[in-house]
Design an enzyme around this catalytic site. Structure first.
Site, PDB file in Angstrom:
ATOM      1  N   ASN A  12      80.746  43.169  85.075  1.00  0.00           N
ATOM      2  CA  ASN A  12      81.024  44.504  84.548  1.00  0.00           C
ATOM      3  C   ASN A  12      79.710  45.272  84.474  1.00  0.00           C
ATOM      4  OD1 ASN A  12      81.700  46.781  83.147  1.00  0.00           O
ATOM      5  ND2 ASN A  12      82.397  45.735  81.290  1.00  0.00           N
ATOM      6  N   LYS A  14      79.211  48.295  83.853  1.00  0.00           N
ATOM      7  CA  LYS A  14      79.254  49.335  82.822  1.00  0.00           C
ATOM      8  C   LYS A  14      78.654  50.638  83.358  1.00  0.00           C
ATOM      9  CE  LYS A  14      79.421  45.815  79.268  1.00  0.00           C
ATOM     10  NZ  LYS A  14      79.062  45.398  77.892  1.00  0.00           N
ATOM     11  N   HIS A  96      88.635  47.072  77.297  1.00  0.00           N
ATOM     12  CA  HIS A  96      87.277  46.626  76.946  1.00  0.00           C
ATOM     13  C   HIS A  96      86.917  47.152  75.559  1.00  0.00           C
ATOM     14  CE1 HIS A  96      82.960  46.051  76.948  1.00  0.00           C
ATOM     15  NE2 HIS A  96      83.177  45.150  77.890  1.00  0.00           N
ATOM     16  N   GLU A  98      84.348  48.351  74.365  1.00  0.00           N
ATOM     17  CA  GLU A  98      83.637  49.633  74.329  1.00  0.00           C
ATOM     18  C   GLU A  98      84.606  50.805  74.459  1.00  0.00           C
ATOM     19  OE1 GLU A  98      79.859  47.196  75.995  1.00  0.00           O
ATOM     20  OE2 GLU A  98      80.968  48.472  77.379  1.00  0.00           O
ATOM     21  N   GLU A 166      86.425  38.565  74.691  1.00  0.00           N
ATOM     22  CA  GLU A 166      85.056  39.051  74.519  1.00  0.00           C
ATOM     23  C   GLU A 166      84.832  39.416  73.050  1.00  0.00           C
ATOM     24  OE1 GLU A 166      84.550  42.320  77.534  1.00  0.00           O
ATOM     25  OE2 GLU A 166      83.416  40.738  78.516  1.00  0.00           O
ATOM     26  N   GLY A 172      76.391  42.257  74.519  1.00  0.00           N
ATOM     27  CA  GLY A 172      75.129  43.004  74.561  1.00  0.00           C
ATOM     28  C   GLY A 172      74.156  42.640  73.474  1.00  0.00           C
TER      29      GLY A 172
END
Ligand SMILES: O=C(COP(=O)(O)O)NO
Length: 250
Positions: A12, A14, A96, A98, A166, A172
């Site tokens: 990913n 991003k 996801h 995010e 996740e 991160g």
């Protein structure tokens, strides 16, 4: 099923990369020796999807990082499933964390997006995962099962779904889940599928882990019986390290 490998590893990317950095990354990926029983997918930013698809060998598929909830049209800023298919994209990441916690997408919106993408023939990487405070409150399973149910309530089939667990607190941060922490949730997810969908779906569905996976910790995680691969963020921007992660799962 989109992809027939026993394992699945996604990269990913991003909101990262430039034309030059992505051209170099794709060149590194094309020259990497990758284990055969792993479906490998990379998810560039939308603006580079067509370019990456054209540059990659057939060994690696491309995925979108999101898709619109229905047919295209007057939806400024959105990208439709039809447009993704038009450029040969076979997968889309949905749910996801995010998009859940920064953009504000809720479970039902994500579920409907997944149903539409699957009905139109895309594979879906369905993301679930808890916040640190939810884990500390002992709510990890409740959160993951609620997110899973929002998919299960509407998807037409599980054939083209990969579930990505996740934990948000590992994304991160460099604070990767321990193999035991990840395995515990993967087992619970598989058991949930068995009880709420079917034994066949539970055994066939690949459940992959994401959250600070790198070339050093992937092997220990991959040893866990119910970890069928990874969804990699930061480390997927480095071709050789991403190849190490891909090859760790067999
Ligand atoms: O969000 C992630 C994981 O990101 P990192 O590997 O950078 O923690 N995958 O979708």
């Amino acid at each position: 099923m989109a992809g027939s490998g026993k394992f699945f590893v996604g990269g990913n990317w991003k909101c990262n990369g430039t034309k030059d950095s992505i051209t170099k990354l794709v060149s590194d990926l094309n020259s990497a020796k990758l284990e055969t029983d792993v479906d490998v997918v990379v998810a560039p930013p939308f603006v580079y999807l067509d370019k990456v698809k054209a540059l990659l060998t057939d060994r690696i598929e491309v995925s979108a990082q999101n898709s619109w909830i229905g047919k295209g049209g007057a939806f400024t800023g959105e990208i439709s499933v039809e447009q993704l298919k038009d450029i040969g994209c076979k997968w889309v990441i949905l749910g996801h964390s995010e998009r859940r916690h920064i953009i504000g997408e809720d479970d039902q919106f994500i579920g409907k997006k997944a149903a539409y993408a699957l009905n139109e023939g895309l594979g879906v990487i369905a993301c679930i995962g808890e916040l640190l405070e939810e884990r500390e409150a002992g709510k990890t399973f409740d959160v993951c099962f609620k997110q899973l149910k929002a998919f299960a309530d509407v998807v037409p089939s599980w054939d083209n779904i990969v579930i990505a667990y996740e934990p948000v607190w590992a994304i991160g941060t460099g604070k990767v889940a321990t193999p035991q922490q990840a395995q515990e949730v993967h087992v619970a997810v598989r058991d949930w599928l068995k009880k709420n969908v079917s034994e066949e779906v539970a055994s066939k569905t690949r459940i992959i882990y994401g959250g600070s996976v790198n070339g050093s910790n992937c092997a220990e995680l991959a040893k866990q019986e119910d970890i069928d691969g990874f969804l990699v963020g930061g480390a997927s921007l480095k071709g050789p390290e991403f190849a190490t992660i891909v090859n760790s799962v067999t």
